[in-house]
Scaffold this active site. Structure first.
Site, PDB file in Angstrom:
ATOM      1  CD  GLU A   1     -39.362 -26.305   5.281  1.00 24.90           C
ATOM      2  OE1 GLU A   1     -39.057 -24.735   5.607  1.00 24.90           O
ATOM      3  OE2 GLU A   1     -37.825 -26.662   5.149  1.00 24.90           O
TER       4      GLU A   1
ATOM      5  CG  ASP B   1     -36.119 -23.108   6.403  1.00 24.52           C
ATOM      6  OD1 ASP B   1     -35.262 -22.382   6.824  1.00 24.52           O
ATOM      7  OD2 ASP B   1     -36.170 -24.721   6.811  1.00 24.52           O
ATOM      8  CG  ASP B   2     -36.560 -25.525   1.549  1.00 20.78           C
ATOM      9  OD1 ASP B   2     -36.527 -26.189   1.858  1.00 20.78           O
ATOM     10  OD2 ASP B   2     -38.071 -25.342   1.245  1.00 20.78           O
TER      11      ASP B   2
ATOM     12  CE  LYS C   1     -37.785 -27.433   7.682  1.00 19.25           C
ATOM     13  NZ  LYS C   1     -36.458 -26.778   7.672  1.00 19.25           N
TER      14      LYS C   1
ATOM     15  CG  ASN D   1     -31.801 -33.032   5.020  1.00 20.40           C
ATOM     16  OD1 ASN D   1     -30.533 -33.034   5.658  1.00 20.40           O
ATOM     17  ND2 ASN D   1     -31.693 -31.858   5.169  1.00 20.40           N
TER      18      ASN D   1
HETATM   19  O1  LIG Z   1     -36.570 -30.246   6.907  1.00 19.34           O
HETATM   20  C1  LIG Z   1     -34.701 -29.772   7.104  1.00 19.34           C
HETATM   21  O2  LIG Z   1     -33.919 -30.746   7.733  1.00 19.34           O
HETATM   22  C2  LIG Z   1     -34.187 -29.152   6.074  1.00 19.34           C
HETATM   23  C3  LIG Z   1     -34.729 -28.094   4.889  1.00 19.34           C
HETATM   24  O3  LIG Z   1     -34.817 -27.507   5.048  1.00 19.34           O
HETATM   25  C4  LIG Z   1     -34.536 -29.733   3.691  1.00 19.34           C
HETATM   26  O4  LIG Z   1     -34.159 -30.659   3.789  1.00 19.34           O
HETATM   27  O5  LIG Z   1     -35.638 -29.183   2.653  1.00 19.34           O
HETATM   28 MG   LIG Z   2     -37.498 -27.625   3.954  1.00 17.70          MG
END
Ligand SMILES: O=C([O-])CC(=O)C(=O)O
Ligand SMILES: [Mg+2]
Length: 622
Positions: A313, A336-337, A241, A478
Site C-alpha cells: 500500500e 491495492d493501488d 486499511k 486522494n
Molecule cells: O486510500 C485510499 O483512499 C485509496 C488509495 O489506496 C490511495 O489513494 O492510495
Molecule cells: Mg493506497
C-alpha cells in the site's frame, strides 16, 4: 468448520487469542510470569487442547484453516486477563456492558460503576460524543482511542455507521492523521520494521502477539495517498486499511497486521520535525532497500505460512511495480493501488455503460497520471476488452491514452519512459498538456490518477463535455485536497451532464434545481472482499482473473434505483453484502484456477463467505 457457534457462552479462560507456544526458553519464562500473576489474582492460565472446539468462537473461524500442521498438534497456553487487566484489554473489554454475573466471575466488582449498559446504549453514547467534535482529526483520535479501549464497540460503530465514519478512519481524514502522526501518536498500533531491525525481522514478527495473521497491509510511506512521502508516519494507512478489512470485509481484527517499513524519508519537513517518529535519514535505495524487503517477505512466509496476504500500500511507483512483479509468483501479494484501484474503476466503467451507452470497446479513455493507479487501471480495462472481444491486448491498449507530467505519452517518447509507461506509447504527434490531449484524443471517459489536485480545470471539463452527451469523469486522487476536481466542478462545468465519481467522498451537489449524488470510486469497495475471498479459499496466489471477478461482482450489484440517481456504484451502506459477494466470486475464481487450498470447495460460496465474517457483537463470558 467455519460456521459460527450459536451459543456465545465462552469462558474467558478459553478466549484469549494471543497465544504462545510452550517450549522455547523465552516462552517458558513468559508462561511462568503469567502463572505467577495468575496465582495472585485468579486461576487464569489454563492449557487447553487446541483441537477442542471451544478455543475459537465466532471470529476464530479461520483458525483451523490457517494454522499450520505444527500449530494444530502442539498444546498451547492461553494466558487470560481478568479483573483490572481485563478492563485494559481492548480485545475483551466491554466496559459498562459487563453483566452482574460477569463482574462477579471475572473479578470486576468495584472496578466499574454500578450501572450496566447494553452495547446499543454504548454505541449511542459514543456516536453522540463523536458528532460533537467539529474537527475531523478529533473524531479520528476519539475513534482510535475507542479501538484501543474496546475493539468490538469500535467495529460495531464502524459497521453500523459506515458512510458517516469512513471519511474519518479512512480518506480524507486518515491523510491528515498521517501528516500529524508524530504529534497525535499515543499507543503504537502495528509493527514498525526499520533499517535498525535488519537481520532481526523474524524476531520482530515474533514480538507481535497474534500467531494466526491472515492479512498484512504494509507500506514504506513513500507515497501516502496523494500526499507524497510521509515516511514512518504512513502507518496510519495500514492501520486504516485493516480497520476496513474487518468492518467492511469481516476479517477478524486479530488476523490483521499493519506494518510500516521505515527506510528513512526524503521529506525535509519531517526530518526536521522534533516530533517525527521515524528514522532521521534519507531513504535507503537499491540493495539496502531490496534486502530489507526481501528479509521481510521471507520472514512473513516463515512465520505465517504461504496463505497470509501481503497487501502493498502506498509505495512509490518504482518500488510498487518492482515488488509486485518480484513477489507475485512466490507469495500471496496484492498491490491495492495498482490492482485494487484497477478493479474498482473497471467495475465503475462497466456499470456506467448503462448510463453513457456503448460497449467498453467503443469508448476512448484518457488518463491524467501514469503511475500505479493509472497504468494499473488502463491495463485491466485493456484486459477486459481483450477478453470480451478476443482482440489481443496489444491492440485493445490503443483505445487508452495516458498523460503524465510531460504531456501525452506517445511513441516518440518511448526511450525515455519508465517501463510501466511503455505499453501506452502509441503513435501520435507530441501533445504538451491535458487540455490539448483532451482536444486531440476526444475521450469519452476521463480518469484522474495524478495525485495532483484541481487539474481537471473548467476548460478541461468543458472540452470533454463538448463532444460527449454524458462524459464519464473519475477524479480518483486522494485525499479530497488532491482530487482532480470537486463534484461541484464536474457537475457545473458539464452543465449537469457528467457521470462523476471520486476517490474521496463528496457531498451531494445541487445544480439547476437538481440534486446530484457523486459516487466514491475507491478501492475500499474491493480490497476487503477480495481479501476475504483469498482467505476463505486458502488461495496462495493472486491472478488478474480474480481482479476481473471482483470487478464483475461489484458492477453487478448496482441497482436500477442507483442508476436512476446517476450512481455507478452501490451505496457503501451495503458494503458487507457487497464484500461477501466479491469474496464469493474471487474464491470461485481461485478454485477454478487451482490456486485454492481450502478443500473441499464449499458448495455455496456466498453463504460460506457470509458465515465467515466477523461480528462485533459482544460475547458472554462464563
Ligand atoms: O486510500 C485510499 O483512499 C485509496 C488509495 O489506496 C490511495 O489513494 O492510495
Ligand atoms: Mg493506497
Amino acid at each position: 468448520s467455519c460456521a459460527p457457534t450459536s451459543a456465545s457462552l465462552i469462558s474467558a479462560f478459553e478466549l484469549k487469542g494471543s497465544l504462545r507456544k510452550v517450549g522455547a526458553e523465552s516462552d517458558l519464562k513468559l508462561l511462568l510470569g503469567s502463572l505467577r500473576m495468575a496465582s495472585k489474582v485468579t486461576d487464569s492460565t489454563v492449557e487447553i487442547d487446541p483441537k477442542s472446539t471451544v478455543g475459537g468462537g465466532v471470529e476464530d473461524v479461520y483458525g483451523e484453516d490457517t494454522a499450520t500442521e505444527d500449530q494444530l498438534v502442539t498444546p498451547w497456553t492461553y494466558s487470560v486477563a481478568s479483573g483490572y487487566s481485563l478492563l485494559r484489554d481492548p480485545q475483551y473489554n466491554k466496559g459498562l456492558a459487563f453483566t452482574e454475573k460477569e463482574r462477579d466471575a471475572h473479578y470486576l466488582r468495584g472496578l466499574l460503576p454500578p450501572a450496566t449498559a447494553s452495547q446499543q446504549l454504548q454505541e449511542k453514547k459514543l456516536m453522540n460524543t463523536i458528532r460533537q467534535y467539529q474537527v475531523p482529526l478529533q473524531k479520528y483520535m476519539a475513534l482510535t482511542e475507542l479501538q484501543e479501549r474496546n475493539e468490538r464497540l469500535f467495529y460495531k460503530l464502524l459497521i453500523d455507521n459506515v458512510e458517516e465514519l469512513l471519511p474519518i478512519v479512512y480518506t480524507p481524514t486518515v491523510g491528515e492523521a498521517c501528516q500529524k502522526f508524530g504529534s497525535i501518536f499515543r499507543r503504537p498500533q502495528g509493527l514498525y520494521i526499520s533499517l535498525k531491525e535488519k537481520g532481526k525481522v523474524l524476531e520482530v514478527l515474533k514480538n507481535w502477539p497474534e500467531r494466526t495473521v491472515q492479512v498484512i497491509v504494509v507500506t514504506d510511506g513513500e507515497r501516502i495517498l496523494g500526499l507524497g512521502d510521509l515516511g514512518c508516519q504512513g502507518m496510519g494507512i495500514p492501520v486504516g486499511k485493516l480497520a476496513l478489512y474487518t468492518a467492511l470485509g469481516g476479517v477478524r481484527p486479530s488476523a490483521c497486521l499493519p506494518v510500516t517499513i521505515d527506510v528513512g524519508t526524503n521529506n525535509e519537513q519531517l526530518l526536521e520535525d522534533e516530533f517525527y517518529i521515524g528514522l532521521r535519514q534519507k531513504r535507503a535505495r537499491g540493495k539496502e532497500y531490496e534486502d530489507l524487503l526481501q528479509e521481510f517477505m521471507s520472514a512473513v512466509k516463515q512465520n505465517y505460512g504461504e496463505k497470509v496476504i501481503v497487501q502493498f500500500e502506498d509505495f512509490a511507483n518504482h518500488n510498487a511495480f518492482d515488488l509486485l512483479s518480484k513477489y507475485r509468483t512466490s507469495h500471496l501479494v496484492f498491490n491495492d493501488d495498482i490492482q485494487g484501484t484497477a478493479s474498482v474503476v473497471l467495475a465503475g466503467v462497466v456499470a456506467a455503460l448503462k448510463l453513457i451507452g456503448g460497449s467498453m470497446s467503443e469508448h476512448r479513455f484518457l488518463f491524467l497520471g501514469a503511475g500505479e493507479a493509472g497504468t494499473g487501471i488502463a491495463e485491466l480495462i485493456a484486459l477486459e476488452i481483450s477478453k470480451k472481444t478476443k482482440v489481443p491486448v496489444e491492440e485493445t491498449r490503443k483505445k487508452i491514452w495516458l498523460v503524465d507530467s510531460k504531456g501525452l505519452i506517445v511513441s516518440s517518447r518511448k526511450d525515455s519512459l519508465q517501463h510501466f509507461k511503455q505499453p501506452w506509447a502509441h503513435e501520435h504527434e507530441p501533445v504538451k498538456d491535458l487540455l490539448d490531449a483532451v482536444k486531440a484524443i476526444k475521450p469519452t471517459v476521463l480518469i484522474g490518477s495524478s495525485g495532483v489536485g484541481r487539474t481537471f480545470t473548467k476548460e478541461v471539463i468543458e472540452a470533454v463535455s463538448s463532444f460527449n452527451e454524458k462524459p464519464l469523469i473519475l477524479a480518483l486522487s486522494n485525499p479530497t485536497s488532491q482530487s482532480e476536481c470537486t463534484a461541484e466542478e464536474a457537475y457545473t462545468y458539464s452543465e449537469g451532464r457528467a457521470i462523476f465519481a471520486s476517490g474521496s467522498p463528496f457531498d451531494p451537489v445541487e445544480y439547476n434545481g437538481k440534486v446530484f449524488i457523486p459516487g466514491q470510486s475507491n478501492n475500499a469497495y474491493i480490497f476487503p472482499g477480495f481479501g476475504l475471498g483469498l482467505v476463505i479459499s486458502g488461495a496462495i496466489r493472486v491472478h488478474d482473473d480474480m481482479l476481473l471477478a471482483a470487478s464483475e461482482a461489484l458492477a453487478g450489484l448496482v441497482s436500477e434505483e442507483n442508476f436512476a440517481q446517476g450512481l455507478i456504484y452501490p451505496p457503501l451502506s451495503n458494503i458487507r453484502k457487497i464484500s461477501a459477494q466479491i469474496a464469493a466470486n474471487v474464491a470461485a475464481k481461485a478454485y477454478d484456477l487451482g490456486v485454492a487450498t481450502r478443500l473441499p470447495r464449499p458448495e455455496n460460496l456466498l453463504k460460506y463467505a457470509e458465515s465467515c465474517m466477523y461480528s462485533p457483537i459482544y460475547r458472554n463470558y462464563r
